[in-house]
Design an enzyme around this catalytic site. Structure first.
Site, PDB file in Angstrom:
ATOM      1  N   LYS A  51       5.739   1.704  75.048  1.00 62.12           N
ATOM      2  CA  LYS A  51       5.438   0.331  74.619  1.00 62.12           C
ATOM      3  C   LYS A  51       6.620  -0.204  73.826  1.00 62.12           C
ATOM      4  CE  LYS A  51       1.808  -2.339  72.246  1.00 62.12           C
ATOM      5  NZ  LYS A  51       0.485  -2.322  71.582  1.00 62.12           N
ATOM      6  N   SER A 125      -2.990  -5.556  73.459  1.00 67.60           N
ATOM      7  CA  SER A 125      -1.588  -5.913  73.536  1.00 67.60           C
ATOM      8  C   SER A 125      -0.742  -4.940  74.370  1.00 67.60           C
ATOM      9  CB  SER A 125      -1.014  -6.021  72.124  1.00 67.60           C
ATOM     10  OG  SER A 125      -0.920  -4.755  71.510  1.00 67.60           O
ATOM     11  N   SER A 149      -5.829  -2.405  71.179  1.00 67.71           N
ATOM     12  CA  SER A 149      -4.747  -2.669  72.134  1.00 67.71           C
ATOM     13  C   SER A 149      -4.534  -1.611  73.192  1.00 67.71           C
ATOM     14  CB  SER A 149      -3.432  -2.816  71.377  1.00 67.71           C
ATOM     15  OG  SER A 149      -3.333  -4.126  70.954  1.00 67.71           O
TER      16      SER A 149
HETATM   17  N1  GLN Z   1      -6.521  -7.966  69.504  1.00 66.73           N
HETATM   18  C1  GLN Z   1      -6.229  -7.355  68.250  1.00 66.73           C
HETATM   19  C2  GLN Z   1      -5.225  -8.180  67.483  1.00 66.73           C
HETATM   20  O1  GLN Z   1      -4.753  -9.136  67.985  1.00 66.73           O
HETATM   21  C3  GLN Z   1      -5.758  -5.955  68.409  1.00 66.73           C
HETATM   22  C4  GLN Z   1      -4.371  -5.831  68.920  1.00 66.73           C
HETATM   23  C5  GLN Z   1      -3.779  -4.459  68.694  1.00 66.73           C
HETATM   24  O2  GLN Z   1      -4.501  -3.456  68.677  1.00 66.73           O
HETATM   25  N2  GLN Z   1      -2.471  -4.419  68.496  1.00 66.73           N
HETATM   26  O3  GLN Z   1      -4.902  -7.884  66.383  1.00 66.73           O
END
Ligand code: GLN
Length: 449
Positions: A51, A125, A149
């Protein structure tokens, strides 16, 4: 038990294997936007993707943000060096919502697209990690979750997404979003591969003071718990299929336990307050001086200089700087930030009681995979509410796994299992067994690399 990693390691690779793989990926990438960087030099080892918020030595690492354009780390994140030591070969950096801010892969310069149908979201994400896992058979993905995410994109792309207990994997080399919540995890196509990746990466790292050498437990749970309040907001198409799955699990001898836990409604507000507060301090280091995009005009006034540097943040990043700075400011801190910390402690306590003799089970996402044009119409709060099923395990640091189990309208659906701290192997024992009896088939329109 199926391990694609083991199969790959014992397989004779035709000459030109890697050149062909990289070529195919490059052409698919123009449509799907799975990768920010593809390593054309790859010549050996099981291809693994990283990632874009994890540092890889000598490779641009920018968490899909414009503000980090040109940042080339001089070191590998610990998890990356552990994969390299295992003989895996670095394949590329995967696309993501900028800094991890998002649920649908839409908060990136290049919008990630679902390999089953590019008109749909790939989830976020860790969008690119899930797309890459969905299109490649012999591949291991390093992803990261702060609040869901890994689970969300794994569910939408029909792959396995595992988020370990907080602290079990070193975060050294991670471009932090929210340090008390960030967890590095993995995506793959099988339960066995998940275990291989997790075991290769875990263990104490002197470079991360929060990393632990904990004993990982492997308990054979026979009870699965559904939290009633979590099911309230789930779409009917999703809950119908989930109920069918519970029926099958019951036939296999699992006891399905349904409990009320109204306090669970605190998870999303507490998660967003804590994560934004921490994000706003983490983003303060991007000043246009040190990392990535530089502002060269030193004749600018103080305000104009930083304004120029920070126009490189996307809309969601700016929103989180503002909200995060607000919730921890002296005048309202006890009302928001301190309260959110108390809610987190309360929720850990309540959930641990349920997890003492069972694992939690729920759909991974409350909706079927949405089309990208519908996501554009959602308000930020509507987007945040999509984390209803993934926020609580993340907020509390519990290990969880999203496993593909069915399809709705041709798009994959995931189910999420949550266990108590350090019961990571228990999750995999469950999915090992389940995989044998459910025979979920990977299918998508793009063939298989
Ligand atoms: N959707 C959540 C956020 O926007 C989680 C994203 C993540 O785990 N990085 O914070």
């Amino acid at each position: 038990m199926k391990s694609y990693i083991k199969e790959f390691e014992s397989m004779d690779k035709p000459s030109g294997y890697y050149t062909e793989l990289v070529g195919n990926l490059e052409s698919l990438n123009t449509e799907l936007n799975a990768f920010n960087v593809i390593n054309k030099e790859l010549k050996d080892g099981l291809p693994f993707s990283v990632k874009d918020n994890l540092c890889v030595k000598g490779v641009e690492s920018r968490a899909s943000s414009k503000i980090l354009k040109g940042y080339i780390p001089p070191f590998d994140a610990t998890v990356v060096s552990r994969f390299k030591e295992k003989g895996f070969g670095f394949l590329g950096k995967t696309n993501m919502d900028e800094f991890g801010f998002g649920t649908f892969g839409t908060n990136s310069e290049k919008m990630a697209r679902n390999p089953f149908d590019p008109a749909y979201t790939a989830g976020g994400s860790s969008s690119g990690a899930a797309i890459a896992t969905s299109i490649m058979k012999y591949h291991a993905a390093i992803a990261e979750s702060t609040g869901g995410s890994i689970s969300a994109p794994a569910a939408f792309c029909g792959v396995v997404g595992f988020t370990p207990t907080y602290g079990v994997i070193s975060r050294h080399g991670l471009i932090d979003y929210s340090n008390s919540l960030d967890k590095i995890g993995f995506m793959s196509r099988s339960s066995a591969d998940t275990r291989i990746m997790f075991d290769a990466a875990r263990g104490r790292d002197p470079k991360d003071s929060t990393s632990l050498d904990a004993e990982i437990k492997n308990t054979k749970y026979t009870k699965l718990t559904v939290i009633n309040q979590l099911m309230d907001g789930v779409d009917k198409d999703v809950s119908d299929r989930f109920e069918k799955l519970l029926g099958k699990l019951e036939q296999q001898g699992f006891a399905i336990n349904r409990v009320d836990l109204p306090e669970i409604s605190a998870a999303i507000p507490a998660y967003y307050i804590i994560s934004m507060a921490e994000a706003s301090t983490n983003l303060a280091r991007y000043t246009g001086f040190k990392y990535g995009a530089k502002v060269e005009d030193f004749s600018l006034s103080y305000n104009d200089f930083f304004k120029q540097a920070r126009t490189n943040f996307g809309t969601e990043a700016k929103r989180r700087v503002i909200l995060g700075t607000f919730v921890r400011s002296a005048s309202v801190r006890s009302k928001y930030y301190n309260k959110a910390l108390k809610l987190r402690a309360m929720l850990i306590d309540r959930m641990k009681r349920v997890l003492a003799d069972s694992m939690l089970i729920s759909p991974t996402m409350p909706v079927k995979t949405p089309r990208l044009d519908l996501i554009e119409k959602l308000t930020p709060v509507q987007v945040y509410s999509m984390d209803v099923l993934t926020a609580s395990p993340n907020l509390c640091g519990f290990p969880h796994i999203s496993f593909p189990y069915d399809y709705a309208d041709g798009m994959p659906l995931g189910v999420q299992i949550v266990a108590d701290h350090f019961q990571d192997h228990s999750l995999m024992s469950f999915t090992d067994k389940w995989e044998e009896s459910f025979e979920y088939k990977f299918k998508h329109n793009l063939g298989e690399l």
